[in-house]
Design a protein around this motif. Sequence first.
Motif, PDB file in Angstrom:
ATOM      1  N   CYS A 184      -0.642   7.362   4.823  1.00 51.25           N
ATOM      2  CA  CYS A 184      -1.634   6.448   4.258  1.00 51.25           C
ATOM      3  C   CYS A 184      -2.850   6.389   5.191  1.00 51.25           C
ATOM      4  O   CYS A 184      -2.705   6.282   6.416  1.00 51.25           O
ATOM      5  CB  CYS A 184      -1.056   5.045   4.103  1.00 51.25           C
ATOM      6  SG  CYS A 184       0.348   4.942   2.965  1.00 51.25           S
ATOM      7  N   CYS A 191       2.869   6.623   0.090  1.00 51.43           N
ATOM      8  CA  CYS A 191       2.517   7.194   1.388  1.00 51.43           C
ATOM      9  C   CYS A 191       3.119   6.318   2.480  1.00 51.43           C
ATOM     10  O   CYS A 191       3.786   5.332   2.194  1.00 51.43           O
ATOM     11  CB  CYS A 191       0.999   7.291   1.544  1.00 51.43           C
ATOM     12  SG  CYS A 191       0.155   5.689   1.451  1.00 51.43           S
ATOM     13  N   GLU A 241      -7.462   4.504   0.348  1.00 52.86           N
ATOM     14  CA  GLU A 241      -7.149   4.840  -1.038  1.00 52.86           C
ATOM     15  C   GLU A 241      -7.819   3.821  -1.976  1.00 52.86           C
ATOM     16  O   GLU A 241      -8.023   2.667  -1.620  1.00 52.86           O
ATOM     17  CB  GLU A 241      -5.638   4.855  -1.257  1.00 52.86           C
ATOM     18  CG  GLU A 241      -4.921   6.025  -0.598  1.00 52.86           C
ATOM     19  CD  GLU A 241      -4.605   5.800   0.875  1.00 52.86           C
ATOM     20  OE1 GLU A 241      -4.024   6.674   1.508  1.00 52.86           O
ATOM     21  OE2 GLU A 241      -4.985   4.710   1.407  1.00 52.86           O
ATOM     22  N   ASP A 242      -8.137   4.266  -3.174  1.00 50.20           N
ATOM     23  CA  ASP A 242      -8.906   3.442  -4.118  1.00 50.20           C
ATOM     24  C   ASP A 242      -7.987   2.821  -5.169  1.00 50.20           C
ATOM     25  O   ASP A 242      -7.358   3.526  -5.966  1.00 50.20           O
ATOM     26  CB  ASP A 242      -9.972   4.310  -4.796  1.00 50.20           C
ATOM     27  CG  ASP A 242     -10.951   3.471  -5.608  1.00 50.20           C
ATOM     28  OD1 ASP A 242     -10.824   2.221  -5.594  1.00 50.20           O
ATOM     29  OD2 ASP A 242     -11.837   4.069  -6.256  1.00 50.20           O
ATOM     30  N   PHE A 299       0.743   3.844  -3.292  1.00 51.12           N
ATOM     31  CA  PHE A 299       0.210   5.207  -3.187  1.00 51.12           C
ATOM     32  C   PHE A 299       1.250   6.213  -2.688  1.00 51.12           C
ATOM     33  O   PHE A 299       0.891   7.365  -2.410  1.00 51.12           O
ATOM     34  CB  PHE A 299      -1.009   5.208  -2.253  1.00 51.12           C
ATOM     35  CG  PHE A 299      -2.160   4.395  -2.788  1.00 51.12           C
ATOM     36  CD1 PHE A 299      -2.933   4.866  -3.831  1.00 51.12           C
ATOM     37  CD2 PHE A 299      -2.446   3.133  -2.260  1.00 51.12           C
ATOM     38  CE1 PHE A 299      -3.988   4.117  -4.323  1.00 51.12           C
ATOM     39  CE2 PHE A 299      -3.499   2.377  -2.750  1.00 51.12           C
ATOM     40  CZ  PHE A 299      -4.273   2.867  -3.788  1.00 51.12           C
ATOM     41  N   TRP A 345       0.830  -1.200   0.000  1.00 55.91           N
ATOM     42  CA  TRP A 345       0.000   0.000   0.000  1.00 55.91           C
ATOM     43  C   TRP A 345       0.867   1.255   0.000  1.00 55.91           C
ATOM     44  O   TRP A 345       0.595   2.219  -0.738  1.00 55.91           O
ATOM     45  CB  TRP A 345      -0.912  -0.019   1.222  1.00 55.91           C
ATOM     46  CG  TRP A 345      -2.184   0.756   1.023  1.00 55.91           C
ATOM     47  CD1 TRP A 345      -2.408   2.052   1.389  1.00 55.91           C
ATOM     48  CD2 TRP A 345      -3.384   0.290   0.413  1.00 55.91           C
ATOM     49  NE1 TRP A 345      -3.674   2.433   1.054  1.00 55.91           N
ATOM     50  CE2 TRP A 345      -4.319   1.357   0.457  1.00 55.91           C
ATOM     51  CE3 TRP A 345      -3.785  -0.921  -0.130  1.00 55.91           C
ATOM     52  CZ2 TRP A 345      -5.601   1.266  -0.041  1.00 55.91           C
ATOM     53  CZ3 TRP A 345      -5.058  -1.027  -0.628  1.00 55.91           C
ATOM     54  CH2 TRP A 345      -5.948   0.049  -0.598  1.00 55.91           C
TER      55      TRP A 345
END
Length: 869
Positions: A383, A365, A387-388, A363, A359
Amino acid sequence: MWITLFIFLHLSFNYISPDSILKSGTCQVQGRFKLNGMYQDGEFILGGLFHVHLFSVFPELSFRTEPEPPYCEKFNIEIFQQAQTMTFAVNEINKNPNLLPNITLGYQLYDNCVRLGIAFRAAISLASGTEESFSNLNCTGPPPVIGIVGDPISTTSIAISNVLGLFRVPIVSHYATCSCLSDRKKYPSFFRTIPSDAFQVQAMVRILRHFGWTWAGLIYSDDDYGIYAAQLFQQEMQLFGHCVAFSEILPHDNNHRDIQHITRVIQASTARVVVVFAVSTFLIPLMEEVVLQNMTGRQWIASEAWATSPVYNTSRFLPILGGTLGIAIRRGEIEGLREFLLRLHPSNNQKNNIVRIFWENMFECSFENVGKLTDGEQVKKVCTGQEDLSNTETPYTDVSGLRAAYNVYKAVYALAHALHGLMQCEDGRGPFSGNSCADKTNLKPWQLVHYLQKVNFTTGFGDQVSFDKNGDALAIYDVLNWQPGSDGSIRIHSVGVVNKGAATETVLTLDEDAIYWNFETKKPPRSVCSESCPPGTRQARKKGLPVCCFDCLPCGDGEISNATNAIECTVCPDEFWSNSDKDQCVPKEVEFLSYEDPLGISLTTASLLGACICALVLAIFARHRNTPIVRANNSELSFLLLLSLKLCFLCVLLFIGQPELWTCQLRHAVFGISFVLCISSILVKTMVVIAVFKSSRPEGKGAMKWFGAVQQRCTVLVLTALQVVICAVWLSTASPTPYKNNQYIRSKIVYECAIGSVAGFSMLLGYIGLLAAISFLLAFLARNLPDNFNEAKFITFSMLIFCAVWIAFVPAYVSSPGKYAVAVEIFAILASSFGLLVAIFAPKCYIILLHPERNTKNAIMGRETKRNS
């Protein structure tokens, strides 16, 4: 058993502290490896090993404190998709009421970070279990994991299988291809859903053979995968008479000097095809250098380890790697996988920390704090976990070309089907001792191996999954071609399939029109050390070079080669000869002295001319038979001599034309008898001359009564009869026969008459020579007789011609090839016959026809009287 293995291996890594606790029959783990993983509980646990990170870094060792565990870098999203495919398969099986009903599978996945040490620790952790303490010292119940999916790296799989194979723990790899893992004695519990390198090599060599690339370079990684594949490749190339132009090893440490050396070797080689067995991790530095040097004009052949790697799908690699042909494991489709991947969300469970790492990398993060380094780059946001993923376009969500992930899917289902078969076993009909089944509450790994060996099912995509006796999957590969995309990047397209056909033959199916060639000609390149030798030539190896480097030498006379690149020329059968192109044996020309041959026509004409002249002379003598010059010295002998000469001329016709048995038998017999009759007549005439001369003297008045007409006939008859006997004995014991002689002229068949017996032929000629020598000697002695008996001079001259001709005949006959030997013999017959005819009868015909006044008894006697006075 499991606790013993765990303790032993942990001691080897110094992970058991001296104050190990053993209280109340309970074993407690004092330390654990720090590994990235994913976990889901279940009644039976499946293990998994994936290289989610591409690199690992070990901390500096001070030898003063306990070292920190290694940490991993360079997160690989594509490999994480493969790990997620395993979790998807497990969940799908748990929902399937027909497969393992009422049984829940779990999983424990670890990241090996492309490092043998980490992978080995992960495998031991799987085999040891996740419990913090263990009180069941009898080791009953299911093992910590019933099987392991992985490891994807051959070297790692070898190491893990060497240890876990002792306990028959089933290992089903989705990407380890080393052919050495097919050894059932060393790796009794190893299986794989990817074909071994043995078939991969066969497939790649089959592609080389298809395009006629007999001269190829080889580059491979310095690991078990690369080394074993390179050995098999060289053996397979040698098997088909192909050659490896160069063989270079990719350095592990990415040494720039070694990389430059490899590029120099590639540039210096005449090979236009380069085959590479390596994973992308080891190959990237070389390809960066190749791009830097703009090394175009090479056809790259990619092994399955990098043929689908997205690392090279950028525009900067297109000029170099565009047109690359590679083989890849079979692409499949997994229904529902993309939706499952998009539903992923991180959790705080440390056993699922890989999801959190994914993840953060996806993203950019951090779950901890802003400023954390992720793969060497500083992140700038925190994070949230919300998030999508559906808004991202990465290899993680791309399920259009599932290859390794599809193999993972098949590996999980293979273990599930094996466990299902074990659970469905009926007591008394089991495969084990006494027809027993496995104890479902105390499952042993080797029992699952038995069922895994017999797995045979079909996936939802329609592919059959089963294992052969070595644990290898069905052999099939897709053939890929790297083509330019609309945005200037590289797009990978499938252009064919290669699989195992009947009788272990490798079958290649290609759509050649769909292949992109990165050359100006837009056609496949030529990659040969030497151009093919056309039919009519053979290969001659160049000294000190591989077998593919050769010169083309034309076949010798009488030899052919009707195939391209013939190693040797084939000698034509005895009655055949090579054509002008030396690529076909054609019937040899049959040579004999024929009537259509100019030489045959000339000799036939001469023969008939001689016979006609004899007939003419015979007619003249018959017309003037009562004249003194005809009656002198017995006219009967003159007629007999003319008849024999005519036979000598006509016997020549038996020597011309295709030899037959009867012509072979008659030609020398008629020749011998005719000449003996001729020579014996001349001999008798010479003796008559001498007898007449002696009878004219007082002391020899009675000489003629002993040598009258009867005696003359008998002498000729007896001398001729001896020759008849010689011919009869010769023909009855070793008769001349037609014979096809290949020795005189190798390119032709000389059709001749074999004399059968050298002794018989020698006696025939020797007898003629003996009579001729006696005739010559007597005529020579009588050459100075009075003028009215001067026929002896003509006989002497004729015998001189006869002997000279036949003495010259012997060396000329021996040295003449083929039909010319027959022509020499005919010429000798004609020359000697004409010599006798002219020398003996020309003077008489001259007097008869041109000076008839001298053809009187008075004229002859007048000369005698004048001489006596």
